[in-house]
Design an enzyme around this catalytic site. Sequence first.
Site, mmCIF file in Angstrom:
data_model
loop_
_atom_site.group_PDB
_atom_site.id
_atom_site.type_symbol
_atom_site.label_atom_id
_atom_site.label_comp_id
_atom_site.label_asym_id
_atom_site.label_seq_id
_atom_site.Cartn_x
_atom_site.Cartn_y
_atom_site.Cartn_z
ATOM 1 N N LYS A 484 13.235 -10.984 -5.373
ATOM 2 C CA LYS A 484 13.079 -10.544 -3.974
ATOM 3 C C LYS A 484 14.426 -10.061 -3.457
ATOM 4 C CE LYS A 484 10.087 -9.804 -0.774
ATOM 5 N NZ LYS A 484 8.986 -8.883 -1.035
ATOM 6 N N SER A 701 4.376 -6.320 -1.517
ATOM 7 C CA SER A 701 4.712 -7.439 -0.636
ATOM 8 C C SER A 701 3.615 -7.635 0.405
ATOM 9 C CB SER A 701 6.086 -7.215 -0.011
ATOM 10 O OG SER A 701 6.656 -8.456 0.361
#
Length: 910
Positions: A484, A701
Site C-alpha cells: 500500500k 482499492s
Amino acid sequence: MVFLRLAVALIGWFFGFYLGAALLDVSQVTPLSNQVLVILLLAAACAILGWLGAPYITIVPARYVAGWIRRSSAGDLVGGAFGAGTGLILGLLLAFPLSFLPGDIGRFAPIVGAALLGIGGATAGAIKRTELATLAREIRPGKRDRLGEERALLDTSVIIDGRVADVVKSGFIRGTLVVPRFILGELQHFADSSDGSKRERGRRGLEILSKMQKESTVQIELLDADPPGAGADGKLVSLARSMGVPIMTNDYGLNRVAELQGITVLNVNDLAKAVRPVVLPSDELTVRVTHEGKESGQGVAYLEDGTMVVIENGSRFQNSEITVTVMRVLQTVGGRMIFAQPKGEIVEQLSGNAVDQAIARAQGDSEAETLLWDLIDALKAAKKDARIKAVVLDLNDMSGGGQPTLAEFAAALDDFRSSGKKVVAHADAMLQAQYYVAAHADEIYVDPLGLVGIYGYDRFRTYYKELFDKLGITVNLFRVGMYKSAAEVYVRTDMSAEDREESLAYLSGLWSNYRGAVATARKLKPEDISAYVDNAVPALLAAKGDAAKVALDAKLITGIKSSLDVERRMVELVGSDEAQSADDPIAGAAGESFNKTSLEDYLHIVHAEKKAHGAAKSKIGVIVTAGEIRDGTQPPGSVGGESAALLIREARHDDDVKAIILRVDSPGGSVLASEQIYREVRAAQADGKPVIVSMGDLAASGGYYIASSADEIWAHPATITGSIGIFGAIPNFEGTLGKVGVHVDGVGTTKLSGQLRVDRAMGEDAKILLQSVIERGYEEFLAHVAAGRKKTRDEVNAIAQGRVWIGSDAKEKGLVDKLGLFDDAVKSAAKRAGITDYDVERIEPELSFAEQIALQIRVWFAKNVIGDLASRSPLLKMSQKLEPLQRELDRWSRMSARDHRYAYCFCDAR
C-alpha cells in the site's frame, strides 16, 4: 335558447291539451268544469316539462349527432348511407309478407323490420367501408389506377416532418391524403407522452394535420381500419396493399419494406432532392458569411436550402453579405460520413454536474473530455443507418484514455466495420493512445511532418520527504498492506522495493496487452511493435528525420497525407455526383470538401429517435461510478457515497429494472463512502436483483471495495484492480510554525484532547487509536472480499496487502470472474435476470422541471452575455491544456474523509 324553450313549451301545451281530451273521452269525467280543469292541468304540466326538457330533447342530441359526424370520415358516412339504403330496401321488400302476420304483430312488424335493417345496414356499411371501396374498384378495373393515384396513405414520420404540408399548400399534391386511425392514435400517444421529445413530436404532427385540413387543394380522410400487421408500419403496408394506393413517408426502413412488397412509395426526401436548385460553376450568388471555414482564411455561408458555400479568403467578411462566383461544385453519391473528433481524454463520465457542464460548453470553457458512451451510441446507430457510409476520425485533439476505455471504443469501431462501411483515421501526429484507436481503422494517415509515437508505459512519482523536512512538516502515516504505497511520496525520497515490484508487473502486463491489440488490428506481430519502439532512433536517423516514413515502413499507417489530402481522399471514397441533401435531418457543417455530419449533431438525432421509438418493458440499469469516492453527494466525475447509493436504490425499487450493472472506473477514496455503496449493492442483491460489475480502466482499492460483493465481476485484461488495503494520513505543521516563531500551548480535559490537532505533534495514544481503526477497516475489507468471492480470509490476505493486479492476473487470482467488454457484462446480466427483450438504460440524476428552466436561463446568460471565454482568453486555452496536471495537484486537496481512512490507489499508468 329562450325561443327554443318557448317553442317546445308551446308544443307541450298542445300535446297536453289533446292528451287531456283523449283521456276525457275514455274516463267520462263530469261535470264540464272538471273536464276543462283536467285539460288545462295536463296542458300546463306538459308545457312546463317542455320548457325544462327542451335542451335535452333538442340541443344534446344535436350535439351528439354533430360530434359523431365530425369524428366520422366521409367514407364512414358514405358507407353508412349505402348500408342504410340497402337495409331499407330489404325492409321494404319484406314489409308485404310481414303484414300478413296475425293481429297487431302484422301491423308493427314491417315498421320494426325496416328500422332494424336500416340501422344494421348503416352500421355494417360504416365498418366495412374499406372493403366496399376495394370491391367497387375491382368491379370497375379501368378506374383503379386513376383512383389509386388520387389517394395516398400518410405515415407518422412524414406528418411529423411537416414538409408535406408545404407541398400541399403549393398545390403540387391534389386528391385525398388518407390518415388511418392507428396512425392518428400513434400521434396522440406521442402528444400525451411524459417524454418531452415524444410529446413535442406528437403535438407537431397533430398541428401539421390541422394545417393540411384547412387547405382546399386536398382532402384529409380519417380512415377507420385495423388491418393485420406488426406495428404501425406493418399495418400501413397491409392497408396500402389492400387499397391499392401508395404510401407517403420519409422513413427509410418503411420505404424499403414497402418497395420490397411491390407498393409504390412517395418519399418526401426524393421530392426535395428533385426540386433542389442547381448551382453551376460561374454562377453568381449573394450570401451571408456566417463563420470561418476549416482552412485558414476560408469563410462559410449557406444557401436557403442549406447547401454549404465555402468562400476562399472569405473569413474577413464574417457576418456580412457578399456576392461570390461559383468556382466548383463538389457532390457526393455514396452517402454521408460521420466526422468524429474526440476531444481530450475519453472518459466514462463527464466531470461536473449538468448545470456546470452546460454553462461551460456555452462559454467554450468545458473540460477537454469526450464521453465513451456517446462514441459507442453513435457507431451503433451509424452501423444500421443507410445514410452513413463511413466514419472519419480526426484524432488531433484526443489526449488519451485508459486502455480498457480505448478497447471499448475500438470494439465499437470493429463492429461498425463489420457492416462493410469504412473507418478512416488521421491526425497530424499520433501518440500511443491515439494510435490504439487508429489501428482499428481501414485507413490511417499522418501528416508529412507527423509521427506515430509509441513509447510503452511508465510510472514515475514525485517524492516530497526532504521538502517536508526542510519546511518542518511531519506526515503521520498509518497503513495496512506491504504494497500500500499511496502515501509513500510523503515519507520517502524514492520508490520502495514493494512498489517497484508491483508497478513493473502491471506495467509489463499493460504493455503486452497494448502490443497484442495493436498488432492484431494491423495484422502484424507483437514483436513488430516492440521492434518499432526499440529501433526508433536508428530508424529515424536512417530516414533523415522523416518520422512519418518510419511509421509507413513499419506498416503502422496506410499513407502520409495532409488534412487537405485526406479530404480529397474522402471525396474519392464516396463519389462526386450527388449534392448534400438539405432535407436530411443529419446534415452537418463539419467541413467543406465532403458530405459529413459532426458527432455532436448526429448524436442529437440518435438520442431523439431512440426516445421516439419507446422502450422495452424490461431494463438493465447501468450505474457509472467514475472518479474518486468521496463522502456525501458528489457531481459526475467523482463518486459520492450518498449519491451513488441513491442511484442504486432507485434501480432497486424500479420494477422494470431486472438487473443492475455497476460500471466501476475508480481508484477508490473514502472508506465510509465505499461502505455506504457496498451496503446498497448488498440490499439490491437481497431484493433478488442480480448485480454485475463491469470494470473500466481502474477499479482498485475503494473501487474494488464497492465491487467485491457482485454476483459477477467482469474486467478487461488491462484493467488495473486489486489494491486491497487501507491507509490514513494526517499532516502536522508544528515544526513549520516553529520556524517562523509561532508556538501552540493549552490544556485539555482528557488524554486525547488536542492529540489530533495539525499544529501540535500527534500523541502516542492517538497514533495507536488510528492504527487500530485502520487495521479494523482492513479486516472488514478482507471479510467483504472473502464473502463476495467465496474465499477464506487468509486466501484473500495473501493476494491483498495493497497489491495492484491487472485484469488478466486478477482473474487468475480469483478477484475477477471473467474477462471481456461492457457488452459482455450486459449479456451476462440479461442471462442472470432471465430476460431476452430489454433496454440498457444508464441511471443518472435527473433535473427537475424548475432546474431545467433555471439551467436554460443560466446557459443563455453565459452564452449571450458573458460570451465565449475560450475564444477571447489565451490564458484559458493554456489552462485547458494543463488540466491533467491540475487534476493531479487537486487529488490530495480533496482527501477529506471524515475518519481520515482511505482505500485509494495511486496506480494509474501513462
